[in-house]
Every structure is written in C-alpha cells, then in structure tokens.
Design a protein around this motif. Structure first.
Motif, PDB file in Angstrom:
ATOM      1  N   THR A  34       0.870  -1.166   0.000  1.00  0.00           N
ATOM      2  CA  THR A  34       0.000   0.000   0.000  1.00  0.00           C
ATOM      3  C   THR A  34       0.912   1.222   0.000  1.00  0.00           C
ATOM      4  OG1 THR A  34      -1.738  -1.160   1.185  1.00  0.00           O
ATOM      5  CG2 THR A  34      -1.822   1.237   1.228  1.00  0.00           C
ATOM      6  N   VAL A  35       0.635   2.141  -0.913  1.00  0.00           N
ATOM      7  CA  VAL A  35       1.456   3.341  -1.057  1.00  0.00           C
ATOM      8  C   VAL A  35       0.564   4.569  -1.024  1.00  0.00           C
ATOM      9  CG1 VAL A  35       3.283   2.200  -2.365  1.00  0.00           C
ATOM     10  CG2 VAL A  35       1.367   3.169  -3.582  1.00  0.00           C
ATOM     11  N   GLN A  36       1.151   5.697  -0.720  1.00  0.00           N
ATOM     12  CA  GLN A  36       0.458   6.980  -0.785  1.00  0.00           C
ATOM     13  C   GLN A  36       0.883   7.639  -2.097  1.00  0.00           C
ATOM     14  OE1 GLN A  36      -1.763   8.470   1.425  1.00  0.00           O
ATOM     15  NE2 GLN A  36      -1.755   6.523   2.520  1.00  0.00           N
ATOM     16  N   LEU A  37      -0.026   7.691  -3.055  1.00  0.00           N
ATOM     17  CA  LEU A  37       0.290   8.264  -4.362  1.00  0.00           C
ATOM     18  C   LEU A  37      -0.233   9.683  -4.457  1.00  0.00           C
ATOM     19  CD1 LEU A  37      -0.524   5.279  -6.742  1.00  0.00           C
ATOM     20  CD2 LEU A  37       1.688   5.946  -5.813  1.00  0.00           C
ATOM     21  N   ASP A  38       0.541  10.535  -5.123  1.00  0.00           N
ATOM     22  CA  ASP A  38       0.080  11.885  -5.430  1.00  0.00           C
ATOM     23  C   ASP A  38      -0.766  11.802  -6.690  1.00  0.00           C
ATOM     24  OD1 ASP A  38       1.389  13.159  -3.317  1.00  0.00           O
ATOM     25  OD2 ASP A  38       3.264  13.245  -4.449  1.00  0.00           O
ATOM     26  N   LEU A  39      -2.076  11.898  -6.529  1.00  0.00           N
ATOM     27  CA  LEU A  39      -2.997  11.811  -7.662  1.00  0.00           C
ATOM     28  C   LEU A  39      -3.800  13.097  -7.736  1.00  0.00           C
ATOM     29  CD1 LEU A  39      -4.300   8.171  -7.030  1.00  0.00           C
ATOM     30  CD2 LEU A  39      -2.577   8.885  -8.682  1.00  0.00           C
ATOM     31  N   GLY A  40      -3.556  13.868  -8.778  1.00  0.00           N
ATOM     32  CA  GLY A  40      -4.303  15.108  -8.955  1.00  0.00           C
ATOM     33  C   GLY A  40      -4.056  16.118  -7.850  1.00  0.00           C
ATOM     34  N   GLY A  41      -2.821  16.150  -7.334  1.00  0.00           N
ATOM     35  CA  GLY A  41      -2.487  17.110  -6.303  1.00  0.00           C
ATOM     36  C   GLY A  41      -2.864  16.682  -4.893  1.00  0.00           C
ATOM     37  N   ARG A  42      -3.465  15.516  -4.749  1.00  0.00           N
ATOM     38  CA  ARG A  42      -3.827  15.007  -3.420  1.00  0.00           C
ATOM     39  C   ARG A  42      -3.156  13.668  -3.197  1.00  0.00           C
ATOM     40  NH1 ARG A  42     -10.210  15.098  -3.735  1.00  0.00           N
ATOM     41  NH2 ARG A  42      -9.582  13.049  -4.400  1.00  0.00           N
ATOM     42  N   ARG A  43      -2.785  13.417  -1.975  1.00  0.00           N
ATOM     43  CA  ARG A  43      -2.211  12.112  -1.623  1.00  0.00           C
ATOM     44  C   ARG A  43      -3.359  11.155  -1.340  1.00  0.00           C
ATOM     45  NH1 ARG A  43       2.975  11.568  -1.287  1.00  0.00           N
ATOM     46  NH2 ARG A  43       3.016   9.907   0.261  1.00  0.00           N
ATOM     47  N   SER A  44      -3.310  10.031  -2.007  1.00  0.00           N
ATOM     48  CA  SER A  44      -4.357   9.021  -1.857  1.00  0.00           C
ATOM     49  C   SER A  44      -3.719   7.664  -1.610  1.00  0.00           C
ATOM     50  CB  SER A  44      -5.215   8.938  -3.116  1.00  0.00           C
ATOM     51  OG  SER A  44      -5.815  10.167  -3.400  1.00  0.00           O
ATOM     52  N   PRO A  45      -4.316   6.864  -0.715  1.00  0.00           N
ATOM     53  CA  PRO A  45      -3.799   5.511  -0.530  1.00  0.00           C
ATOM     54  C   PRO A  45      -4.125   4.658  -1.747  1.00  0.00           C
ATOM     55  CG  PRO A  45      -5.772   5.816   0.792  1.00  0.00           C
ATOM     56  CD  PRO A  45      -5.456   7.143   0.161  1.00  0.00           C
ATOM     57  N   ALA A  46      -3.194   3.826  -2.138  1.00  0.00           N
ATOM     58  CA  ALA A  46      -3.397   2.936  -3.285  1.00  0.00           C
ATOM     59  C   ALA A  46      -2.693   1.615  -2.989  1.00  0.00           C
ATOM     60  CB  ALA A  46      -2.847   3.563  -4.551  1.00  0.00           C
ATOM     61  N   ARG A  47      -3.253   0.560  -3.550  1.00  0.00           N
ATOM     62  CA  ARG A  47      -2.666  -0.770  -3.387  1.00  0.00           C
ATOM     63  C   ARG A  47      -2.145  -1.236  -4.733  1.00  0.00           C
ATOM     64  NH1 ARG A  47      -3.540  -6.282  -3.558  1.00  0.00           N
ATOM     65  NH2 ARG A  47      -5.608  -6.280  -4.466  1.00  0.00           N
ATOM     66  N   ILE A  48      -0.939  -1.777  -4.714  1.00  0.00           N
ATOM     67  CA  ILE A  48      -0.364  -2.351  -5.927  1.00  0.00           C
ATOM     68  C   ILE A  48      -0.935  -3.773  -6.019  1.00  0.00           C
ATOM     69  CG2 ILE A  48       1.738  -3.012  -7.132  1.00  0.00           C
ATOM     70  CD1 ILE A  48       3.137  -0.747  -5.535  1.00  0.00           C
ATOM     71  N   ALA A  49      -1.916  -3.942  -6.893  1.00  0.00           N
ATOM     72  CA  ALA A  49      -2.656  -5.196  -6.977  1.00  0.00           C
ATOM     73  C   ALA A  49      -1.910  -6.257  -7.778  1.00  0.00           C
ATOM     74  CB  ALA A  49      -4.033  -4.957  -7.586  1.00  0.00           C
ATOM     75  N   LEU A  50      -1.086  -5.833  -8.730  1.00  0.00           N
ATOM     76  CA  LEU A  50      -0.426  -6.813  -9.593  1.00  0.00           C
ATOM     77  C   LEU A  50       0.849  -6.211 -10.156  1.00  0.00           C
ATOM     78  CD1 LEU A  50      -0.565  -9.540 -11.222  1.00  0.00           C
ATOM     79  CD2 LEU A  50      -1.686  -8.223 -13.003  1.00  0.00           C
ATOM     80  N   VAL A  51       1.897  -6.999 -10.184  1.00  0.00           N
ATOM     81  CA  VAL A  51       3.126  -6.669 -10.890  1.00  0.00           C
ATOM     82  C   VAL A  51       3.426  -7.876 -11.766  1.00  0.00           C
ATOM     83  CG1 VAL A  51       5.592  -6.138 -10.724  1.00  0.00           C
ATOM     84  CG2 VAL A  51       4.006  -5.248  -9.002  1.00  0.00           C
ATOM     85  N   ALA A  52       3.379  -7.693 -13.063  1.00  0.00           N
ATOM     86  CA  ALA A  52       3.588  -8.818 -13.979  1.00  0.00           C
ATOM     87  C   ALA A  52       4.651  -8.485 -15.015  1.00  0.00           C
ATOM     88  CB  ALA A  52       2.286  -9.152 -14.693  1.00  0.00           C
TER      89      ALA A  52
END
Length: 158
Positions: free
Chosen positions: A140-158
């Motif tokens: 789970t990472v905090q991504l800067d999306l559209g100027g806001r920090r949002s939690p996101a989960r890396i669901a898949l790395v292939a």
C-alpha cells in the motif's frame, strides 16, 4: 494480458507517429527551402519560420525513432511474485479506481487498449513512475494523484 502483444502495439503506435512526424518534417523542410519562400525584404520571415518549424519536427521525429528503438530492444519478461517494480513491469494499481500501467523506457502518456483495458505507458522518471519503482505487489502506497495524496494498493506486478 500478453506483454509481448502490448509491447508490439506500443511499437506499432510509435512507428505510426514516427512516420507522420518524418513526413511532416520533410514537407516543412521542402517549404522552408522553396524558392517562393525566399525573403522579399527584411520583414519577410516565412522561410525562417518554416525552417524553425522543420527543425522542431525533425527533433520530434528523432525522439520518436529513439522510442521505437528502445521499445523494440526491450526484453519483455514476466516478473516473479515479490519482485520489485522496474522497467518492463505491467502494474495494476487500485486507488479510487483500478488503473493499469506499463513501465517503459520512453513514450510516457501513450495509451494502448488491449483486451478491452486501457494501459498507460509511464516512465521511471515520471512522478508516478518514481513513486512505483522498487515497490512490490500487495504494498500500500500513498500516491500523489491530482495534487492530493491518496492511498493505493499495488494489486499486480507482472
């Protein structure tokens, strides 16, 4: 999703762009050197403007050619479970919505539709690419999306 097919489609899109840019650069160069565009007085800058445009278009074509070469040489491989994100990874991120990214050497912003799913090419140098590089599946990472920090989960790395 087949990464070989994805990379082939990216190369095809970039090759199409390269062909268009090359054609435009050649046409603009021909216009810049045409006898009719020779300056008639010191205020006539048509030929000069066309030569600047031709130079810019040739630089864009050169960058597109480099992108085609780099994607063509890219070693497409599957990533093992737990392997960190790096060049050539297909990454699915779940934030407010599910997004799929391909970490490529160039051509960030190129979007390819494959299996009814949009895949956005990002580079390791892009803001999102910098945030994802080295991360692993299920983090789970905090991504800067559209100027806001949002939690996101890396669901898949292939």
């Amino acid at each position: 999703m087949n990464k070989h097919t994805l990379v082939a489609r990216i190369v095809a899109r970039l090759q199409t762009e390269l062909d268009l840019l090359t054609t435009a650069a050649l046409a603009t160069h021909a216009e810049a050197t045409d006898e009719e565009n020779k300056a008639e007085d010191k205020y006539d800058t048509r030929g000069l403007e066309a030569s600047y445009l031709a130079h810019g278009q040739s630089k864009a074509a050169e960058e597109a050619a480099q992108a085609v070469a780099q994607f063509s040489a890219l070693a497409v491989r599957d990533f093992a479970t737990g392997e960190p994100i790096s060049l050539g990874a297909l990454v699915v991120v779940e934030a407010r919505e599910r997004s799929t990214y391909f970490i490529g050497p160039r051509a960030g912003g190129t979007e390819i539709e494959i299996d009814d799913q949009a895949v956005l090419v990002i580079t390791p140098q892009s803001p999102l690419g910098r945030q994802l590089m080295g991360r692993k599946q299920d983090e789970t990472v905090q991504l800067d999306l559209g100027g806001r920090r949002s939690p996101a989960r890396i669901a898949l790395v292939a």
